[in-house]
Design an enzyme around this catalytic site. Structure first.
Site, PDB file in Angstrom:
ATOM      1  N   ARG A 159      25.778 -13.625 -15.825  1.00 28.21           N
ATOM      2  CA  ARG A 159      25.005 -14.838 -16.072  1.00 28.21           C
ATOM      3  C   ARG A 159      23.531 -14.656 -15.738  1.00 28.21           C
ATOM      4  NH1 ARG A 159      29.741 -18.087 -13.076  1.00 28.21           N
ATOM      5  NH2 ARG A 159      29.096 -16.579 -11.531  1.00 28.21           N
ATOM      6  N   ASP A 179      26.297  -1.842 -16.797  1.00 30.90           N
ATOM      7  CA  ASP A 179      27.380  -2.753 -16.445  1.00 30.90           C
ATOM      8  C   ASP A 179      28.655  -2.229 -17.091  1.00 30.90           C
ATOM      9  OD1 ASP A 179      29.264  -4.786 -16.101  1.00 30.90           O
ATOM     10  OD2 ASP A 179      27.747  -6.356 -16.131  1.00 30.90           O
ATOM     11  N   ALA A 240      20.267 -10.039  -5.509  1.00 25.94           N
ATOM     12  CA  ALA A 240      21.714 -10.234  -5.652  1.00 25.94           C
ATOM     13  C   ALA A 240      22.341 -10.584  -4.311  1.00 25.94           C
ATOM     14  CB  ALA A 240      22.355  -8.990  -6.261  1.00 25.94           C
ATOM     15  N   ARG A 241      22.667  -9.562  -3.518  1.00 23.90           N
ATOM     16  CA  ARG A 241      23.266  -9.781  -2.212  1.00 23.90           C
ATOM     17  C   ARG A 241      22.825  -8.667  -1.263  1.00 23.90           C
ATOM     18  NH1 ARG A 241      24.019 -14.218  -3.378  1.00 23.90           N
ATOM     19  NH2 ARG A 241      25.846 -15.556  -3.130  1.00 23.90           N
ATOM     20  N   ASP A 265      14.987 -10.248  -1.621  1.00 26.28           N
ATOM     21  CA  ASP A 265      15.293 -11.664  -1.359  1.00 26.28           C
ATOM     22  C   ASP A 265      16.519 -11.817  -0.474  1.00 26.28           C
ATOM     23  OD1 ASP A 265      15.062 -14.585  -1.855  1.00 26.28           O
ATOM     24  OD2 ASP A 265      16.924 -14.302  -2.979  1.00 26.28           O
ATOM     25  N   GLU A 270      21.772 -12.081   7.612  1.00 23.68           N
ATOM     26  CA  GLU A 270      20.903 -13.221   7.316  1.00 23.68           C
ATOM     27  C   GLU A 270      21.125 -14.333   8.329  1.00 23.68           C
ATOM     28  OE1 GLU A 270      21.556 -14.249   3.187  1.00 23.68           O
ATOM     29  OE2 GLU A 270      20.370 -12.542   2.500  1.00 23.68           O
ATOM     30  N   HIS A 289      16.227 -15.425   0.801  1.00 25.60           N
ATOM     31  CA  HIS A 289      17.420 -15.711  -0.006  1.00 25.60           C
ATOM     32  C   HIS A 289      17.286 -17.055  -0.730  1.00 25.60           C
ATOM     33  CE1 HIS A 289      22.017 -14.872  -0.327  1.00 25.60           C
ATOM     34  NE2 HIS A 289      21.528 -15.360  -1.452  1.00 25.60           N
ATOM     35  N   ALA A 291      16.040 -17.075  -4.189  1.00 31.91           N
ATOM     36  CA  ALA A 291      15.789 -16.803  -5.603  1.00 31.91           C
ATOM     37  C   ALA A 291      16.406 -17.866  -6.507  1.00 31.91           C
ATOM     38  CB  ALA A 291      16.335 -15.429  -5.983  1.00 31.91           C
TER      39      ALA A 291
END
Length: 329
Positions: A159, A179, A240-241, A265, A270, A289, A291
């Site tokens: 997405r 991907d 992303a993460r 980000d 965290e 974090h 975004a």
């Protein structure tokens, strides 16, 4: 007025549109809780209000203990798309759907990735400092450059990644996509090049932007070996993460000149500790974090979260937003 109300715990970050949808229902009682609540306090709150039938989470963890504390949980939702802090197996074992907000914040994250790329290429922070410090005529250590004609490697074509590709193509960049779970035809239809060998694609990229989920397969996906393959003029963007990029390896690559810079980000821990080594580097830009947390995205996510909760409580959950599809069978 309904006498047997369904009780919900809703994180304080829910925007007015989502609250309005919940408050329009006479059979719903919604109670707010802090986004920074500790696990013991959250469990205490669940027990005090039990039975609790649904929750809307920010970053709060949720698993077997919380299921037990709630007494009668029927749906767990996130105001967002990530669910690292949720024990999906525990929810599935109790036949509780976990729901996320689909594409609600995808454009916002894609825009943030592009913002970080532009900020690094155009040396935005350095230029700002020059002007504000009265050094208008000082020569730059390196001159800003264009994205036009540069090559971007996008990791993940879901997405967010697909929307990032669309924006990079519009910037007239050459776009590669890695991907392994997407067909080449879908990527080529987006005017990007489908690559099957990540290590072979990395040296071609001027920018690498990560948009894949965090999983056992993607933890430390970018570590020393991958960073060594990057151009010394290239930049790495992670919206992303945390944990997909090995932060120690990233610091080493940045300080040794193996890569030119990074936009970060998300962090493995965290919030990160205040003395995190990356914070000392001028070739790194960071964000907390956020975004996917624009004003508009939060409105979209809150509204979708409310719709998700109500659909599940009404016995007809929005299927495409359910993560653990096995509970629907």
């Amino acid at each position: 007025m309904a006498t047997n109300k369904k009780k919900l715990l809703i994180v304080e970050t829910m925007s007015p549109g989502g609250w309005a949808l919940l408050r329009d229902r006479e059979d719903i009682e919604a109670i707010e809780f802090p986004n920074t609540i500790s696990a013991p306090d959250f469990n205490k709150m669940l027990r005090e209000h039990a039975p609790v039938n649904g929750v809307a989470l920010g970053g709060t963890a949720f698993g077997a203990n919380e299921i037990a504390s709630s007494g009668e949980m029927r749906v767990v939702t996130r105001i967002g798309v990530g669910y690292d802090a949720v024990d999906v197996k525990a929810l599935s074992a109790s036949r509780i759907p976990l729901m996320t907000t689909g594409i609600a914040n995808s454009p916002s994250v894609a825009e943030c990735a592009l913002f970080m790329m532009l900020s690094l290429a155009k040396r935005a922070a350095e230029l700002d400092r020059l002007v504000k410090s009265g050094n208008w005529t000082k020569r730059l250590g390196a001159i800003p450059y264009d994205l036009l004609g540069k090559t971007a490697l996008v990791i993940g074509f879901g997405r967010i990644g697909s929307r990032t590709v669309k924006r990079l193509v519009a910037m007239e960049m050459n776009v590669l996509v890695y991907d392994p779970f997407k067909p080449a035809s879908a990527i080529e239809a987006a005017e990007a090049e489908y690559v099957t060998d990540l290590n072979a694609a990395i040296p071609r990229a001027d920018f690498i932007t990560i948009h894949c989920p965090k999983s056992p397969e993607t933890v430390n996906m970018f570590s020393t070996a991958q960073l060594q393959l990057m151009k010394p003029t290239a930049y790495l963007i992670n919206t992303a993460r945390g944990g997909i990029v090995d932060e120690d390896a990233l610091y080493a690559a940045l300080t040794s000149g193996k890569i030119a810079g990074a936009g970060v980000d998300v962090f493995a821990q965290e919030p990160p500790r205040p003395d995190h080594p990356l914070f000392k580097l001028d070739n790194v830009i960071t964000a907390p974090h956020v975004a996917g947390v624009t004003r508009e995205a939060l409105d979209r996510m809150s509204l979708q979260t409310a719709k998700n909760i109500l659909s599940a409580l009404d016995g007809n959950p929005i299927r495409e937003n359910v993560i653990n599809q096995d509970v629907l069978n």
